[in-house]
Design a protein around this motif. Structure first.
Motif, mmCIF file in Angstrom:
data_model
loop_
_atom_site.group_PDB
_atom_site.id
_atom_site.type_symbol
_atom_site.label_atom_id
_atom_site.label_comp_id
_atom_site.label_asym_id
_atom_site.label_seq_id
_atom_site.Cartn_x
_atom_site.Cartn_y
_atom_site.Cartn_z
ATOM 1 N N LYS A 242 0.816 -1.219 0.000
ATOM 2 C CA LYS A 242 0.000 0.000 0.000
ATOM 3 C C LYS A 242 0.846 1.263 0.000
ATOM 4 C CE LYS A 242 -4.001 -2.096 0.250
ATOM 5 N NZ LYS A 242 -4.959 -2.066 -0.879
ATOM 6 N N GLU A 243 2.041 1.165 0.597
ATOM 7 C CA GLU A 243 2.898 2.345 0.708
ATOM 8 C C GLU A 243 4.340 1.915 0.949
ATOM 9 O OE1 GLU A 243 3.300 6.404 3.486
ATOM 10 O OE2 GLU A 243 1.882 4.825 4.018
ATOM 11 N N PHE A 244 5.276 2.597 0.298
ATOM 12 C CA PHE A 244 6.684 2.407 0.595
ATOM 13 C C PHE A 244 7.069 3.453 1.645
ATOM 14 C CE2 PHE A 244 6.580 0.541 -3.746
ATOM 15 C CZ PHE A 244 6.969 -0.746 -3.380
ATOM 16 N N ILE A 245 7.367 2.994 2.825
ATOM 17 C CA ILE A 245 7.628 3.877 3.951
ATOM 18 C C ILE A 245 9.023 4.481 3.820
ATOM 19 C CG2 ILE A 245 7.672 4.041 6.467
ATOM 20 C CD1 ILE A 245 4.939 3.263 5.233
ATOM 21 N N LYS A 246 9.118 5.785 4.009
ATOM 22 C CA LYS A 246 10.393 6.473 3.837
ATOM 23 C C LYS A 246 11.333 6.208 5.013
ATOM 24 C CE LYS A 246 8.542 10.191 0.939
ATOM 25 N NZ LYS A 246 8.332 11.646 0.792
ATOM 26 N N PRO A 247 12.647 6.232 4.755
ATOM 27 C CA PRO A 247 13.621 5.944 5.817
ATOM 28 C C PRO A 247 13.456 6.811 7.061
ATOM 29 C CG PRO A 247 14.705 5.918 3.685
ATOM 30 C CD PRO A 247 13.302 6.388 3.433
ATOM 31 N N GLU A 248 13.064 8.063 6.875
ATOM 32 C CA GLU A 248 12.917 8.937 8.044
ATOM 33 C C GLU A 248 11.764 8.505 8.953
ATOM 34 O OE1 GLU A 248 11.508 11.501 4.428
ATOM 35 O OE2 GLU A 248 13.030 9.955 4.852
ATOM 36 N N PHE A 250 10.961 5.289 9.387
ATOM 37 C CA PHE A 250 11.532 4.169 10.131
ATOM 38 C C PHE A 250 12.363 4.684 11.310
ATOM 39 C CE2 PHE A 250 10.671 1.764 6.215
ATOM 40 C CZ PHE A 250 10.131 0.606 6.752
ATOM 41 N N GLU A 251 13.110 5.758 11.086
ATOM 42 C CA GLU A 251 13.912 6.333 12.170
ATOM 43 C C GLU A 251 13.004 6.877 13.273
ATOM 44 O OE1 GLU A 251 17.497 7.180 14.079
ATOM 45 O OE2 GLU A 251 17.092 6.004 12.280
ATOM 46 N N TYR A 252 11.889 7.465 12.877
ATOM 47 C CA TYR A 252 10.902 7.957 13.846
ATOM 48 C C TYR A 252 10.367 6.798 14.692
ATOM 49 C CZ TYR A 252 6.242 9.356 15.478
ATOM 50 O OH TYR A 252 5.118 9.578 16.248
ATOM 51 N N TYR A 253 10.018 5.688 14.033
ATOM 52 C CA TYR A 253 9.515 4.529 14.768
ATOM 53 C C TYR A 253 10.564 3.995 15.743
ATOM 54 C CZ TYR A 253 5.400 4.087 11.693
ATOM 55 O OH TYR A 253 4.216 4.288 11.021
ATOM 56 N N LYS A 254 11.822 3.971 15.312
ATOM 57 C CA LYS A 254 12.890 3.490 16.192
ATOM 58 C C LYS A 254 12.995 4.360 17.438
ATOM 59 C CE LYS A 254 17.894 2.761 16.422
ATOM 60 N NZ LYS A 254 19.178 2.747 15.657
ATOM 61 N N ASN A 255 13.009 5.658 17.250
ATOM 62 C CA ASN A 255 13.129 6.569 18.386
ATOM 63 C C ASN A 255 11.937 6.451 19.327
ATOM 64 O OD1 ASN A 255 15.583 7.570 17.444
ATOM 65 N ND2 ASN A 255 14.624 9.203 16.254
ATOM 66 N N GLU A 256 10.733 6.315 18.758
ATOM 67 C CA GLU A 256 9.539 6.174 19.593
ATOM 68 C C GLU A 256 9.566 4.867 20.376
ATOM 69 O OE1 GLU A 256 6.948 8.403 20.154
ATOM 70 O OE2 GLU A 256 8.445 9.702 19.195
ATOM 71 N N ALA A 257 10.058 3.793 19.739
ATOM 72 C CA ALA A 257 10.144 2.501 20.427
ATOM 73 C C ALA A 257 11.081 2.585 21.624
ATOM 74 C CB ALA A 257 10.607 1.419 19.453
ATOM 75 N N LEU A 258 12.219 3.246 21.444
ATOM 76 C CA LEU A 258 13.163 3.382 22.553
ATOM 77 C C LEU A 258 12.582 4.249 23.667
ATOM 78 C CD1 LEU A 258 16.478 3.774 20.514
ATOM 79 C CD2 LEU A 258 15.684 1.746 21.767
ATOM 80 N N LYS A 259 11.847 5.269 23.302
ATOM 81 C CA LYS A 259 11.183 6.104 24.316
ATOM 82 C C LYS A 259 10.182 5.297 25.122
ATOM 83 C CE LYS A 259 11.318 10.468 21.682
ATOM 84 N NZ LYS A 259 10.456 11.446 20.951
ATOM 85 N N LYS A 260 9.552 4.326 24.471
ATOM 86 C CA LYS A 260 8.528 3.524 25.141
ATOM 87 C C LYS A 260 9.122 2.432 26.029
ATOM 88 C CE LYS A 260 4.958 4.348 21.621
ATOM 89 N NZ LYS A 260 3.942 4.947 22.502
ATOM 90 N N GLY A 261 10.446 2.284 25.991
ATOM 91 C CA GLY A 261 11.086 1.363 26.906
ATOM 92 C C GLY A 261 11.609 0.072 26.321
#
Length: 288
Positions: A242-248, A250-261
């Motif tokens: 449905k969509e090719f997700i941009k690298p930025e 993915f970086e946002y998801y990584k940072n949010e995951a680390l914030k969540k613990g």
């Protein structure tokens, strides 16, 4: 939509000799890898480094997830000598970190958990023993089956949720989101020192809010490690991208995951559950 790949998703075709050497060794031992069966885009890189994710319990799956390239048909009988051959391959390749997964075997009483446990046991006989990561199916929610894998005590037990709950009917019609979360919870409740891990694909039509909500659900279930990668369509018979997700993003998801613990988060277009697992595990253990 057209599925012409954007620039960040193009990769060099691996050299034939790199693939053939590993394939010959694996075929000689009668072993399967998810790298080949699932058409993984990282196969050239991993085979060149003499690593692979072993796929036990055959190469025929009893489920028919619409994102997966693994063959769905009646499985062959269980090969009880397979764990010994996997251990032999691990020793031949001198692996320091081993990743083992399987097809889903709903035809077996324990879903094949006893073969997982036996494979872990055989690998632990290697001196020195490598660290072991298993990526397991849901065993239809069986506590007894899951207990066999937990009691074998690999360093990491992974179970992928794959996508957000809203998309399960289209993506994983024979799976259950809450059951998958409960697999993670049962591992952590029974053996807190085993690292728990889960992964998902993006680009199937999920929203950012749904991905963040999924992260909260995983953390609430005791998940330590998360992997996020781009869904790529294995063939025209599978779900469309449905969509090719941009690298930025993915970086946002990584940072949010680390914030969540999460203790570790791997998020980029080519990330797959077992991709660079040894490097990620070393990073995690050094950090801990």
């Amino acid at each position: 939509m057209t599925e012409r790949l954007p620039p960040w998703l193009t990769r060099r075709v691996p050299k034939a000799e790199v693939l053939e050497e590993m394939k010959d060794m694996l075929e000689g031992l009668g072993l399967h890898t998810v790298c080949e069966s699932a058409h993984c885009p990282n196969i050239g890189e991993c085979f060149a480094k003499k690593t692979a994710t072993f796929m036990i319990l055959g190469d025929r799956c009893t489920r028919n997830c619409r994102f997966c390239a693994v063959t769905s048909e009646k499985p062959l009988p269980v090969d009880k000598d397979e764990p010994i051959r996997v251990a032999r391959a691990v020793e031949n390749l001198r692996l320091k970190h081993v990743v083992i997964t399987s097809v889903t075997r709903d035809d077996l009483e324990d879903g094949g958990a006893f073969i997982f446990a036996s494979t872990i046991s055989e690998i632990k006989k290697i001196n020195p023993p490598p660290t072991i990561e298993v990526l397991i199916p849901d065993f239809q929610g069986s506590i007894q089956a899951l207990g066999k894998v937990i009691d074998a005590h690999p360093e990491i037990i992974a179970h992928n949720v794959e996508t957000v709950p809203r998309l399960y009917p289209q993506v994983r019609p024979q799976a259950d989101y809450r059951r998958s979360l409960n697999i993670i919870k049962m591992v952590k409740d029974k053996q807190p020192d085993i690292y728990t891990k889960s992964g998902l694909m993006v680009g199937l039509g999920e929203t950012k809010e749904e991905v963040l909500g999924l992260m909260d659900d995983l953390r609430g279930s005791g998940c330590d490690i998360i992997t996020i990668g781009q869904y790529l369509r294995p063939s025209s018979k599978h779900l469309e991208v449905k969509e090719f997700i941009k690298p930025e993003v993915f970086e946002y998801y990584k940072n949010e995951a680390l914030k969540k613990g999460f203790k570790h988060a791997a998020s980029s277009p080519f990330v797959r559950s077992s991709y660079n697992s040894e490097e990620f595990f070393l990073t995690l253990t050094k950090r801990q």
